[in-house]
Enzyme design. Structure first.
Site, short mmCIF file in Angstrom:
data_model
loop_
_atom_site.label_atom_id
_atom_site.label_comp_id
_atom_site.label_asym_id
_atom_site.label_seq_id
_atom_site.Cartn_x
_atom_site.Cartn_y
_atom_site.Cartn_z
N GLY A 59 0.83 -1.20 0.00
CA GLY A 59 0.00 0.00 0.00
C GLY A 59 0.86 1.24 0.00
N SER A 116 2.63 4.81 1.08
CA SER A 116 3.26 5.31 2.30
C SER A 116 2.18 5.97 3.15
CB SER A 116 4.34 6.33 1.94
OG SER A 116 4.94 6.86 3.10
N ALA A 117 2.21 5.71 4.45
CA ALA A 117 1.24 6.25 5.41
C ALA A 117 -0.14 5.60 5.31
CB ALA A 117 1.10 7.77 5.28
N SER A 118 -0.21 4.46 4.63
CA SER A 118 -1.49 3.75 4.57
C SER A 118 -1.77 2.99 5.86
CB SER A 118 -1.51 2.77 3.39
OG SER A 118 -0.51 1.78 3.54
N LYS A 146 0.48 0.27 6.85
CA LYS A 146 1.05 -1.08 6.71
C LYS A 146 1.87 -1.51 7.92
CE LYS A 146 3.43 -0.15 3.05
NZ LYS A 146 3.09 1.30 3.08
N SER A 194 5.89 -1.85 -2.19
CA SER A 194 5.90 -2.80 -3.33
C SER A 194 4.89 -2.36 -4.39
CB SER A 194 5.62 -4.22 -2.85
OG SER A 194 4.55 -4.32 -1.95
#
Length: 205
Positions: free
Chosen positions: A31, A33-35, A37, A105
């Protein structure tokens, strides 16, 4: 390409899983950045360990402090970054450990390579799309990366730079929208998938 090498067979994954009392698999969180994960991956690792299951989190930033510290963020380096972690995750899974990866990714092709690598070893691969609207990710921006990307300080930033798109998973095993679900709800959704599909069974206490 290495030459003059020979594969040395040892215990099978089935033997390791039987001896350790659990299967090995990879839970691949992808996902923006800042999602969320890394936060979800940490909470999931804690949940599994608290239930007497062997698990280990492989984090995108952490890996770049060691194994992948020689890589930058060019398209070629991103591909190599994911190739290496795919191989490492496979080794963890083969050892009858639950590998939890949290990497942006961004490319479908690279995630497919990771999946195919596990399939070749008859290992379970669970792709989890940790989704969030871009504007929400930018509002969170805990590392200040989006701000730097918008200012042109960071080049090739996923989801912002034209040359660095994020290709969403087409058919992930688990979909999580962190603008709607809490960390606890997100972990519960992953665990529900694992248990309902017979992938994982939690030991009775």
């Amino acid at each position: 390409m290495a030459t003059n090498i020979t594969w040395h067979a040892g215990l099978t994954h089935a033997e390791r899983a039987t001896l350790r009392g659990q299967p090995g698999l990879t839970i691949w969180l992808t996902g923006l950045s800042a999602s969320g994960k890394s936060t979800i991956a940490t909470a999931l690792e804690q949940h599994l360990l608290h239930n007497s299951l062997s698990a280990y989190r492989l984090d995108g930033d952490n890996i770049r402090f060691g194994l992948n510290k020689d890589l930058g963020f060019s398209p070629a380096d991103r591909v190599e970054n994911i190739r290496r972690i795919s191989e490492v995750a496979k080794l963890f899974a083969d050892s009858a450990t639950i590998a939890i990866t949290s990497f942006i990714s961004p490319y479908i092709a690279d995630r497919k390579i990771a999946r195919d690598l596990h399939a070749a070893g008859q290992l379970v691969f669970v792709e989890v799309h940790v989704d969030v609207p871009l504007e929400v990710a930018e509002q969170r921006d805990p590392k200040g990366l989006y701000k730097k990307a918008r200012e042109g300080v960071i080049k090739d930033f996923t989801g912002v730079s034209p040359d660095a798109p994020y290709e969403k998973p087409e058919n992930p095993e688990v979909y999580i929208d962190t603008s709607v679900l809490s960390v606890e709800e997100s972990v519960a959704k992953i665990v529900e998938y694992l248990t309902s599909n017979g992938i994982l069974e939690f030991p009775k206490k």
